[in-house]
Design an enzyme around this catalytic site. Structure first.
Site, PDB file in Angstrom:
ATOM      1  N   CYS A  53      60.408  -6.275  32.657  1.00 41.58           N
ATOM      2  CA  CYS A  53      61.413  -5.546  31.874  1.00 41.58           C
ATOM      3  C   CYS A  53      61.888  -4.300  32.608  1.00 41.58           C
ATOM      4  CB  CYS A  53      60.864  -5.183  30.493  1.00 41.58           C
ATOM      5  SG  CYS A  53      59.360  -4.169  30.512  1.00 41.58           S
ATOM      6  N   ASP A  56      65.194   2.068   9.481  1.00 40.76           N
ATOM      7  CA  ASP A  56      65.996   2.970  10.337  1.00 40.76           C
ATOM      8  C   ASP A  56      66.711   4.037   9.522  1.00 40.76           C
ATOM      9  OD1 ASP A  56      65.272   1.483  12.525  1.00 40.76           O
ATOM     10  OD2 ASP A  56      67.128   0.343  12.635  1.00 40.76           O
TER      11      ASP A  56
END
Length: 380
Positions: A201, A141
């Site tokens: 989801c 990240d």
């Protein structure tokens, strides 16, 4: 040490995967770095402003799909995943306890960025001992890299409709990291997508942030609202956030593949400061020094104390009506920032309305009891 011309790359690949497991990675895969096929979808996502206030997404643009611009000469991406789910994760229990704080399970322990990056660096150094000509660069990240498409190309899983990476043997409770290298290692085959017709989801998302299969509008996502957003949370989402004060796991909790998720053996990923079972009022009582001290080394600390109070104020507004909560909100109000005060005002309005509704309900119940009693015969 061997020079690149003398390296047996298939043999080295097997060693890399073995070393990865020795360093704590659950799985390691290898792919070539080309993601030009992802660029149209990425550009459309940016054009729709689904990145919200995450300006760096637009600033880096298509570099996110071009790993070789980060390390010139990149030939392969070594993608690695590490399980983070702590034992006794207490999912539904905490979500149902409206006076308790729900913190996304990845953030209960220490910040994963440094740990994964160190392990990836160690992996790169091991490879360099075997292959002297290697140039490498680890990322967690920390750069504009489309880590999930790379991991999918490397055979670590497929991208689910919630946009997270899924594996049939491990679900989605894992971190990803990448090691860019300039050696021609053999590549792995991608896995077939196995979500099928399931849309659990999409349906479970409290704020309807999954606007289409594989597409998330970050501006609606509770993880974005509680972590990335630095301004006021839009009122339309506040009551939908419940007691989620840092991140949201709903789309993972509902996913059938997470029945096969593995628990993490990493001590750093286990809950700290009782964050897996702590009340909102306990956290709201922390001053800024306590916040900094208790969350040292935690990913939560990066949102800062103001956003921490903002998130807690919203959750307290959504909690069961309580005189103690109202008192805590009123007492904190004068000593905080205008942004937090706005959310406290909202929370107080919610709490007072709930208290009034309870009182009205009790009065109606008492009137009903009295009316029933009046209609009973004298010897009843």
């Amino acid at each position: 040490m061997e020079q690149s011309s003398d390296v047996n790359y298939p043999e080295l690949t097997e060693k890399i995967k073995l070393w990865g497991k020795e360093l704590g990675f659950a799985k390691v895969g290898i792919c070539e770095p080309d993601l030009t096929g992802e660029e149209p979808a990425l550009q459309q996502w940016l054009d729709n402003h689904y990145h919200g206030d995450m300006d760096y997404m637009a600033r880096h643009g298509m570099m996110r799909a071009r790993a070789n611009e980060l390390l010139p000469g990149t030939l392969r991406v070594i993608s690695a995943r590490m399980d983070y789910l702590p034992g006794n994760a207490k999912f539904a229990k905490i979500l149902k306890q409206r006076d308790h704080a729900y913190v996304s399970r990845y953030a209960l322990g220490r910040d994963y960025h440094k740990l994964l990056r160190q392990r990836l660096k160690q992996l790169g150094e091991r490879i360099k001992q075997y292959c002297a000509s290697l140039n490498f660069r680890p990322f967690v990240d920390s750069a504009p890299v489309l880590e999930r498409p790379l991991a999918a190309k490397a055979g670590l899983g497929w991208i689910g409709k919630h946009s997270l990476l899924l594996d049939q043997d491990a679900g989605s409770w894992f971190f990803l990291g990448e090691l860019l290298v300039d050696i021609p290692l053999p590549i792995d085959e991608p896995l077939p997508e196995k979500c099928g017709s399931c849309v659990a989801c999409i349906k479970i998302c409290p704020t309807d942030a999954i606007v289409a299969p594989y597409v998330v509008d970050a501006r609606r996502c509770i993880s974005y609202l509680t972590i990335e957003l630095r301004t006021a949370i839009p009122q339309e989402f506040r009551s939908l956030m419940g007691n989620r004060i840092y991140g949201c796991d709903d789309c993972q909790l509902i996913c059938p593949w997470n029945r096969f998720a593995n628990l993490s053996a990493e001590a750093d990923f286990q809950p700290r400061q009782n964050l897996d079972e702590i009340t909102l009022l306990d956290l709201f009582s922390w001053d800024e020094n306590t916040f900094d001290k208790n969350l040292q080394g935690s990913p939560i600390r990066r949102i800062g104390y103001e956003c921490w109070q903002r998130n807690l104020a919203v959750a307290l507004g959504n909690a069961k009506p309580s005189d103690e909560i109202i008192s805590a909100l009123e007492n904190r109000y004068p000593d905080t920032t205008p942004m937090v005060q706005e959310h406290i005002e909202w929370a107080l309005k919610q709490q007072r309305a709930s208290v009034q509704a309870v009182e009205v309900g009790l009065r109606n119940k008492e009137r009903l009891v009295r009316s029933i009693e009046k209609g009973l015969p004298r010897d009843a």
